[in-house]
Scaffold this motif. Sequence first.
Motif, PDB file in Angstrom:
ATOM      1  N   ALA A  98       0.856  -1.312   0.115  1.00 33.45           N
ATOM      2  CA  ALA A  98       0.018  -0.089  -0.047  1.00 33.45           C
ATOM      3  C   ALA A  98       0.802   1.292   0.094  1.00 33.45           C
ATOM      4  N   LEU A  99       2.098   1.481   0.646  1.00 30.17           N
ATOM      5  CA  LEU A  99       2.610   2.591   0.709  1.00 30.17           C
ATOM      6  C   LEU A  99       4.065   2.131  -0.034  1.00 30.17           C
ATOM      7  N   THR A 100       4.264   1.794  -1.031  1.00 34.01           N
ATOM      8  CA  THR A 100       5.437   1.606  -1.777  1.00 34.01           C
ATOM      9  C   THR A 100       6.093   2.706  -2.091  1.00 34.01           C
ATOM     10  N   PRO A 101       7.442   3.002  -2.414  1.00 34.28           N
ATOM     11  CA  PRO A 101       7.852   4.384  -2.852  1.00 34.28           C
ATOM     12  C   PRO A 101       7.277   4.370  -4.360  1.00 34.28           C
ATOM     13  N   TRP A 102       7.255   5.946  -4.703  1.00 31.10           N
ATOM     14  CA  TRP A 102       6.490   5.895  -5.935  1.00 31.10           C
ATOM     15  C   TRP A 102       7.070   5.438  -7.103  1.00 31.10           C
ATOM     16  N   TRP A 103       8.476   5.350  -7.145  1.00 26.42           N
ATOM     17  CA  TRP A 103       9.109   4.896  -8.407  1.00 26.42           C
ATOM     18  C   TRP A 103       8.782   3.443  -8.706  1.00 26.42           C
ATOM     19  N   ILE A 104       8.413   2.676  -7.597  1.00 23.51           N
ATOM     20  CA  ILE A 104       8.050   1.344  -8.035  1.00 23.51           C
ATOM     21  C   ILE A 104       6.952   1.126  -8.909  1.00 23.51           C
ATOM     22  N   PRO A 105       5.626   1.721  -8.400  1.00 25.34           N
ATOM     23  CA  PRO A 105       4.641   1.493  -9.646  1.00 25.34           C
ATOM     24  C   PRO A 105       5.097   2.291 -10.902  1.00 25.34           C
ATOM     25  N   VAL A 106       5.915   3.323 -10.910  1.00 23.22           N
ATOM     26  CA  VAL A 106       6.213   3.867 -12.266  1.00 23.22           C
ATOM     27  C   VAL A 106       7.062   2.762 -13.095  1.00 23.22           C
ATOM     28  N   ILE A 107       8.025   2.280 -12.491  1.00 25.98           N
ATOM     29  CA  ILE A 107       8.831   1.583 -13.288  1.00 25.98           C
ATOM     30  C   ILE A 107       8.299   0.164 -13.551  1.00 25.98           C
ATOM     31  N   GLY A 108       7.269  -0.559 -12.608  1.00 19.52           N
ATOM     32  CA  GLY A 108       6.721  -1.610 -13.060  1.00 19.52           C
ATOM     33  C   GLY A 108       5.482  -1.332 -14.058  1.00 19.52           C
ATOM     34  N   THR A 109       5.089  -0.325 -14.238  1.00 17.77           N
ATOM     35  CA  THR A 109       4.021  -0.114 -15.187  1.00 17.77           C
ATOM     36  C   THR A 109       4.672   0.073 -16.466  1.00 17.77           C
ATOM     37  N   ALA A 110       5.453   0.987 -16.542  1.00 20.85           N
ATOM     38  CA  ALA A 110       6.263   1.368 -17.842  1.00 20.85           C
ATOM     39  C   ALA A 110       6.633   0.194 -18.359  1.00 20.85           C
ATOM     40  N   PHE A 111       7.559  -0.837 -17.781  1.00 21.08           N
ATOM     41  CA  PHE A 111       8.051  -2.117 -18.159  1.00 21.08           C
ATOM     42  C   PHE A 111       6.816  -2.843 -18.524  1.00 21.08           C
ATOM     43  N   ALA A 112       6.013  -3.011 -17.966  1.00 26.42           N
ATOM     44  CA  ALA A 112       4.759  -3.852 -18.393  1.00 26.42           C
ATOM     45  C   ALA A 112       4.283  -3.258 -19.975  1.00 26.42           C
ATOM     46  N   MET A 113       4.050  -2.020 -19.945  1.00 31.15           N
ATOM     47  CA  MET A 113       3.177  -1.403 -20.907  1.00 31.15           C
ATOM     48  C   MET A 113       4.405  -1.573 -22.449  1.00 31.15           C
TER      49      MET A 113
END
Length: 343
Positions: A91-106
């Motif tokens: 729930a409170l992961t650092p902001w760059w974690i969702p950004v990196i994961g999503t960009a890689f996925a897309m």
Amino acid sequence: MPFPFFSAPHIHQGTNVSQLMLQVIYALIPALLAYIWYFGYGILINITLTVITAVITEALMLAARGQPLNIFLADGSAVVTGTLLAFCLPALTPWWIPVIGTAFAMIFAKHLYGGLGYNPFNPAMVGYVLLLISFPKEMTTWLPVKDLMINPPLDLKESLKLVFTHIAPEVDSFSGATPLDYTKTQLRLGRAIDEIRSHPLFGGLGGKGWAWINGWFFLGGMWLLYKRVISWHIPSAVLGILLAMSTMFHFLVPNYYPSALFHLTSGGTMLGAFFIATDPVTAAASPRGRLFYGAGIGGLTYIIRTWGGYPDGIAFSVLLMNMAVPVIDYYTQPPVFGHKKDS
């Protein structure tokens, strides 16, 4: 006189991709509210970051590939991918974690294969596995479920401060393991199931909060079945095999193997069975093939949870069965109408 020719399909369901994606978002709302109730506002921050990143990355990749932006951005697939990935993150992961994961996925799991409809692997699970392997500490630091009357979750301002600055507010017992992770660790230390379940992390059905969240995912999945967005084959096979294996091993050694109820209400079981494994692009095509595909996911999930190195296993199971889809489709394809199937 020239006659017009039209390509298949000549009969269709009457819905388009954007309408189906909207139904998926609707089905996720109850679980989202439960997630906020038990873990605070971090999930909203994660969803905001993943969806914005997914849409921007989608637009950039479409422009680079010379594809029309308005058609593909409006289908909602990028929003669903970002939302599903956000539900898998602490729930409170650092902001760059969702950004990196999503960009890689897309980029790597979707557009490098040709975009929606051509990707062999579930993009959200590819992004999640990348993050889990690359950043194990950040991906296993979960905010424990709070007693709302004694120690409520962080408010939105405190959550934003922690996500973007990594400065933690003054709270007791800030981070902890999930019920699946704690159970696996304690079993390896030689503790029995009865001892493990005495920990405050657990409630009547399973992990506190997690059972309710999985329950709402289940109801959301029922909504998708009712609206015919998904078919019953994959969820039934995933949950059926997981139920059968966990029941058998728990019956044989009840103090070492957790019950079926614990497996069904913990981790990403219901999210995986109804929202991730049922991805029409990466799943098996025929009804019989979907049963084999779902059964493989359910079996692999139990194997990884019980004897593997990761506490949940849904993501790895989905990706492994994505690899098997071409073989499953080959051997389970129905005969062409008017032709007798070779024996």
